[in-house]
Design an enzyme around this catalytic site. Structure first.
Site, PDB file in Angstrom:
ATOM      1  CG  HIS A 374      48.618  24.379  30.693  1.00 30.84           C
ATOM      2  ND1 HIS A 374      49.277  25.549  30.424  1.00 30.84           N
ATOM      3  CD2 HIS A 374      47.697  24.247  29.701  1.00 30.84           C
ATOM      4  CE1 HIS A 374      48.777  26.112  29.338  1.00 30.84           C
ATOM      5  NE2 HIS A 374      47.815  25.344  28.882  1.00 30.84           N
ATOM      6  CE  LYS A 565      54.683  33.105  41.520  1.00 31.04           C
ATOM      7  NZ  LYS A 565      55.385  32.513  40.383  1.00 31.04           N
ATOM      8  NE  ARG A 566      47.212  27.571  40.899  1.00 29.70           N
ATOM      9  CZ  ARG A 566      47.797  26.372  40.984  1.00 29.70           C
ATOM     10  NH1 ARG A 566      47.530  25.578  41.994  1.00 29.70           N
ATOM     11  NH2 ARG A 566      48.643  25.973  40.055  1.00 29.70           N
ATOM     12  CE  LYS A 571      51.399  28.402  41.283  1.00 34.12           C
ATOM     13  NZ  LYS A 571      52.110  28.611  40.016  1.00 34.12           N
ATOM     14  CB  THR A 673      52.150  33.828  32.289  1.00 29.30           C
ATOM     15  OG1 THR A 673      51.086  33.670  33.237  1.00 29.30           O
ATOM     16  CG2 THR A 673      52.066  32.729  31.240  1.00 29.30           C
ATOM     17  CE  LYS A 677      50.536  37.705  32.916  1.00 31.14           C
ATOM     18  NZ  LYS A 677      49.540  36.992  33.733  1.00 31.14           N
TER      19      LYS A 677
END
Length: 832
Positions: A374, A565-566, A571, A673, A677
């Site tokens: 991952h 998100k985290r 990110k 993911t 969504k």
């Protein structure tokens, strides 16, 4: 018919109906029965949470018959079972999802109405099990949902953490971590199985001896033993009888109470073993900056893996199957490196405990395991120091050395005179002190290795696991992630669910490719109007929630620009912030500037020890406070941070988003993911060519995706040639101006120290190249602005995003796993 039967048959039938009936009347009876006899409250005194518990127990009753029939069917020796090992299962609230999957949502609503209650208020009472940190655990939960819906035999195995991922609150703009007491009011969905328990060893030493046949054997003499006890949760499939099991392990003392110590007056000592044992599953991801934290984390991983593998062997014992059929009976998937100790543990169980020869046990092990990687981040590929690992798991250390010796002999035979390659591939790393490389162990001990997006899988083969791909190219494949449309569209977006079902029928819930039928309606003005009305309701719902939680008032007519998100540098929430600060400065310099009104919505947790990530959260909230209280800009810009982002509030966020921010550095996001969504709910994406963004863009069409930024090759080239972020700030006046506002204390009450570390990191290091992508990011945002002004065109693109999201169903992903890797066909469950 006896007089006894005549008298009690109606009562027995009514009782059965209250347990199994799917009607509103039957549910209502079931709720009242559980309220009195299980929850122990009378209707006149029961609050909403008591009714939640009663409804949950009533719904679980309706799953129980299916659950028992499913478990019984899996005892058939001919059925292969997928065993999904994951340190995280971020399930989200159970009740709403189970109502939808059982097809009784409307019946439950009517039953609650009959009792004078509102189902939505009851649903809001459920505590979310915080048994995961983010995408990894949520993916595992989506896959369990799809396995059951596709009627594939499966068991999920994990840890029953007493305290889950911390609850996040925001105090003075800073993240504060609070204990997640998700079990404090009980968990009506799980059933404790105290008779399903296994012993777990730690520490001690090994003894080498010869068995009665003169064969060399090893005995592990542990220094400590705890017990793992099963807690089972039913996972109901949609519209089918299949109800699979999630089995979580809780740690207990072998002997919980020392009676002699207690009688001697040593009261604390009498319960010390119980306290020490329960620590193993006390909390999700203990802080592993200290050695004691590392020891606990390794202990957790071994704990749930050995319990799970012992459970599989026990299931074989129950059916009298020979061990040689283990890989024919079970396909064991390692969800990232956390359960990779399973390779060494299965060898220990087969060789030491069950008496198989190594030559027989190793092929069984490799055939049984599959490994899902991952991450491409080197620091996320777990390693354990030899000193720690050997002290905790001395027998496994020996087994890993044995595996390594045989493996490296194979490498040398295939690539002679290439000791550099041998060193790179060894299960034992030398750099920075000797350590066990868990990703290497998982790769060597598995028959399949997969990435989770096409780009990620290619990068795995060309970078992180390149040497292993050179040796075993046939083991590598791609399995692009997916998400369940039951939870993230049907449950979380009821308005859109109803619109879609009225338009194309209801088959899309399990065959998401059917959404393509919406494409022909994208040019229908009436349908576009209905689509916008659904989005507006969703935005009003989120705005109300944010006002309650943060005090920020958002106008649902504005564009909702969302990044949840985290919180992590790769990110690039800080890149998003640079854009917002740039807009703020433009408006301060020119208050008459024509700016598209936007609400920027953030959410996510930073790891407690991640200094810069917590600084990013502080920056978001500091900028929000400045903008939201400035009348010169707050009529066109606002910023909100959703505290404690989780599955429950995600039900509100994904359906309300207009723009989805997927802006990670190219080559670093394995898949993502959240991007799926958002797409499924009709948000448009602004993003880089990273992770599953690549496939999202391919599916929706380049013209319906706001692309920006460097490619993987660009990133690698810039890094190789030498990246100097300050030069980008010098060359772009707006970027330099935004950084200066961070530096000079504009957003921190004049205190230049608050964000100094973040400013200096960006200007002098910027490891994830936010400054390099800033210019192109702003140009993409201008394209977003232009399109937003064309309401009809934006709506059409929103419809096409949903219509073309079929590939990203977890049903598609699980069907691929089951058919291509696990060889687990569907099994129809008949109710007895």
């Amino acid at each position: 018919m006896s007089s006894f039967t005549k008298i009690f048959e109606p009562l027995m039938r009514a009782r059965e109906d209250s347990r199994t009936s799917l009607s509103a009347e039957g549910l209502s009876r079931g709720v009242l029965s559980h309220l009195r006899y299980t929850v122990g409250q009378l209707p006149a005194h029961a609050d909403a949470h008591a009714y939640y518990l009663a409804l949950a127990y009533a719904v679980r009753d309706r799953m129980q018959h299916r659950w028992a029939s499913t478990s019984e069917a899996y005892h058939d020796k001919s059925h292969k079972i997928a065993c999904y090992l994951s340190a995280e299962f971020l399930l989200g609230p159970h009740l709403g999802n189970n109502l939808i999957n059982l097809g009784i949502e409307q019946a439950a609503r009517e039953a609650m109405d009959e009792l004078g209650l509102d189902l939505d208020e009851i649903l809001a009472c459920e505590e979310e099990p915080g048994l995961g940190n983010g995408g990894l655990g949520r993916l595992a939960a989506c896959y369990l949902d799809s396995l059951a819906t596709l009627e594939r035999p499966a068991i999920g195995y994990g840890i029953r953490y007493e305290f889950g991922i911390f609850e996040q609150s925001i105090k003075d703009g800073w993240q504060s971590e609070n204990t997640d007491k998700w079990l404090s009011h009980g968990n009506p969905w799980e059933i404790a199985k105290p008779k399903i328990a296994y012993l777990v060893n730690w520490g001690g030493h090994t003894e080498h001896y010869q068995d009665e046949l003169g064969r060399p054997r090893v005995r592990w003499v542990p220094g400590r033993v705890v017990k793992g006890t099963a807690y089972d949760t039913p996972i109901q499939g949609y519209g089918v009888n299949t109800c699979n099991t999630l089995r979580l392990w809780g740690a207990e003392a072998v002997e919980e109470f020392d009676f002699h110590a207690f009688n001697a007056g040593h009261y604390r000592q009498a319960v010390m073993e119980k306290l020490n044992s329960e620590t193993v599953t006390k909390v999700l991801y203990p802080n592993d900056e200290l050695d004691v934290g590392k020891q606990l984390r390794l202990g957790q991983q071994y704990f749930f893996v050995t319990c799970s593998l012992q459970d599989m062997l026990h299931l074989m014992d129950l059916t009298g199957e020979p061990l040689t059929r283990f890989a024919e009976r079970f396909s064991v998937q390692l969800n990232d490196t956390h359960p990779s100790i399973g390779v060494a543990e299965l060898m220990r169980l087969l060789v030491d405990e069950r008496g198989l020869d190594w030559a027989d046990a190793w092929p069984i092990t490799v055939a049984a395991f599959g490994y899902t990687n991952h991450t491409l981040l080197p620091e996320a590929l777990e390693t354990w120091s030899l000193s720690l690992f050997g002290a905790m798991l001395p027998r496994h250390m020996e087994i890993i050395y044995d595996i390594n010796e045989r493996f490296l002999a194979e490498v040398r035979a295939r690539f002679p005179n290439d000791e550099a390659r041998v060193s790179r591939m060894s299960l034992i790393g030398e750099e920075g002190g000797k350590h066990v490389r868990m990703a290497h162990l998982a790769t060597v001990g598995s028959h399949s290795v997969n990435g989770v997006a096409e780009l990620h899988s290619e990068l795995l083969k060309s970078s992180v696991l390149r040497d292993f791909h050179d040796l075993w190219p046939e083991r590598f494949c791609n399995m692009t992630n997916g998400v369940t449309p039951r939870r993230f569209l049907a449950l979380s977006n009821p308005g859109l669910r109803q619109l879609i079902t009225r338009t194309i029928g209801e088959r899309w819930v399990t065959r998401l490719d059917d959404l393509k039928k919406l494409e022909t309606h994208a040019d229908d003005a009436g349908f576009r109007k209905a689509w916008r009305e659904v989005k507006q309701v969703n935005k009003e719902r989120l705005a109300d929630y944010l006002h309650i939680k943060t005090g920020v008032n958002l106008d649902p007519a504005w564009m909702f620009d969302v990044q949840v998100k985290r919180i992590h540098e790769y990110k690039r929430q800080h890149l998003n912030m640079l854009h917002i600060i740039t807009l703020y400065k433009r408006l301060k310099d020119n208050p008459a500037l024509d700016v598209v009104p936007r609400a920027f919505i953030f959410g996510g947790k930073a790891a407690p020890g991640y200094f810069l990530a917590k600084r990013i959260i502080k920056l978001i909230n500091a900028v929000a406070e400045t903008i939201n209280n400035d009348p010169e800009v707050n009529t066109r810009l606002k910023v909100a941070f959703v505290p404690n982002f989780n599955v429950k509030n995600a039900h509100l966020i994904y359906p309300a988003a207009d723009l989805s921010e997927q802006i990670s550095t190219a080559g670093l996001e394995a898949s993502g993911t959240g991007n799926m969504k958002f797409m499924m709910n009709g948000a448009l994406t602004i993003g880089t060519l990273d992770g599953a963004n690549v496939e999202i863009r391919e599916e929706v069409g380049a013209e319906n995706f706001f692309l920006f930024g460097m490619t993987v090759d660009d990133v690698q080239r810039l890094r190789r040639d030498g990246y100097h972020p300050a030069s980008f700030a010098q060359a772009n006046a707006e970027l330099g101006g935004a950084l200066e506002l961070i530096r000079n204390g504009t957003f921190s009450g004049g205190d230049a120290e608050v964000f100094r570390s973040l400013y200096e990191n960006l200007l002098y290091s910027d490891p994830f190249m936010a400054l390099a992508d800033y210019g192109d990011y702003l140009r993409a945002q201008e394209r977003v602005n232009a399109l937003w002004r064309d309401e009809e065109k934006w709506t059409r693109m929103s419809i096409l995003n949903t219509a073309r999201s079929g590939k990203f169903s977890s049903d598609r992903a699980i069907a691929q796993y089951c058919d291509s890797l696990w060889h687990v066909p569907p099994v129809k469950i008949d109710l007895a």
